[in-house]
Design a protein around this motif. Sequence first.
Motif, short mmCIF file in Angstrom:
data_model
loop_
_atom_site.label_atom_id
_atom_site.label_comp_id
_atom_site.label_asym_id
_atom_site.label_seq_id
_atom_site.Cartn_x
_atom_site.Cartn_y
_atom_site.Cartn_z
N SER A 1 0.20 9.99 4.02
CA SER A 1 -0.04 10.95 2.95
C SER A 1 0.66 12.28 3.22
O SER A 1 0.98 13.02 2.28
CB SER A 1 -1.54 11.17 2.74
N TRP B 1 -2.40 19.03 2.85
CA TRP B 1 -2.83 17.92 3.71
C TRP B 1 -3.23 18.37 5.12
O TRP B 1 -2.61 18.03 6.13
CB TRP B 1 -1.75 16.84 3.79
N ASP C 1 -4.41 8.90 -5.10
CA ASP C 1 -3.43 8.48 -4.10
C ASP C 1 -2.18 9.34 -4.18
O ASP C 1 -1.57 9.52 -5.23
CB ASP C 1 -3.08 7.00 -4.30
N LYS C 2 -1.80 9.89 -3.05
CA LYS C 2 -0.72 10.89 -2.99
C LYS C 2 0.64 10.27 -3.32
O LYS C 2 1.52 10.96 -3.85
CB LYS C 2 -0.67 11.57 -1.62
N ASP C 3 0.82 8.98 -3.04
CA ASP C 3 2.10 8.33 -3.32
C ASP C 3 2.46 8.36 -4.80
O ASP C 3 3.63 8.30 -5.15
CB ASP C 3 2.07 6.88 -2.84
N SER D 1 2.94 13.97 0.50
CA SER D 1 2.66 15.35 0.09
C SER D 1 3.92 16.22 0.20
O SER D 1 4.20 17.03 -0.69
CB SER D 1 1.54 15.95 0.94
#
Length: 238
Positions: free
Chosen positions: A204, A186, A158-160, A208
């Motif tokens: 995302s 992305w 997960d990008k967060d 990113s």
Amino acid sequence: MANKTVINNSSTEKGVLQSAELYNYIMDTSVYPREHQCLKELRAITSTHPRAVMGTAPDAGQFMALLLKTINAKKTIEIGVFTGYSLLLTALTIPDDGKITAIDMNRSSYEIGLPIIDKAGVKHKINFIESEALPVLDQLLKDPENKGTFDFAFVDADKDNYANYHERVLELLKPGGIAVYDNTLWAGTVAMDESSVPESKLGSRKASIEFNKYIAGDARVQISQVPLGDGITVCRRN
């Protein structure tokens, strides 16, 4: 699976190179001819998955294998496994007594690739942990013997949480160790006007962009953002 490939919507999304002809040339000339047969099989199986786009791009994987060999990596960690393409690639690359700590919330996806990993004879190198990543990383860091002992990390989750993963990975990596973060471009949306970005990619995309700014300002690592696959950021711990 034949080496030759035709760009479809999912592979176009994966690649920063938006010319299908150029992308196919790179893949057919230098990537697929060197790809291990078991990786080809796993890629073929993954391509039928509804979320196939989550699979590691083989051109990015080839570059990671080169990095692993260059630093003689033996002890690695992987955050985000999916069907296990990058995991299998790492297991094939590191020595027979090498070890990979692999973390993913979804064991069922990992089990799709497990028969091929077993067939490749590298299952013994893998310690798969079904869990959210942060609690596992925090647990690893409670043991002083884990700090500064990992050679390599691959993060594709997960990008967060990329910045949170990075802080913990840095503690686990030895000086000179390398971390690779996937999907940092992305699908090229990081450079697009927000109004033209598909809604499904907005969340995302924002994460990113924030991570890219964060990592660019981190003096603890050398970095290079490499336009392979969906964009990978390579960090070497100082």
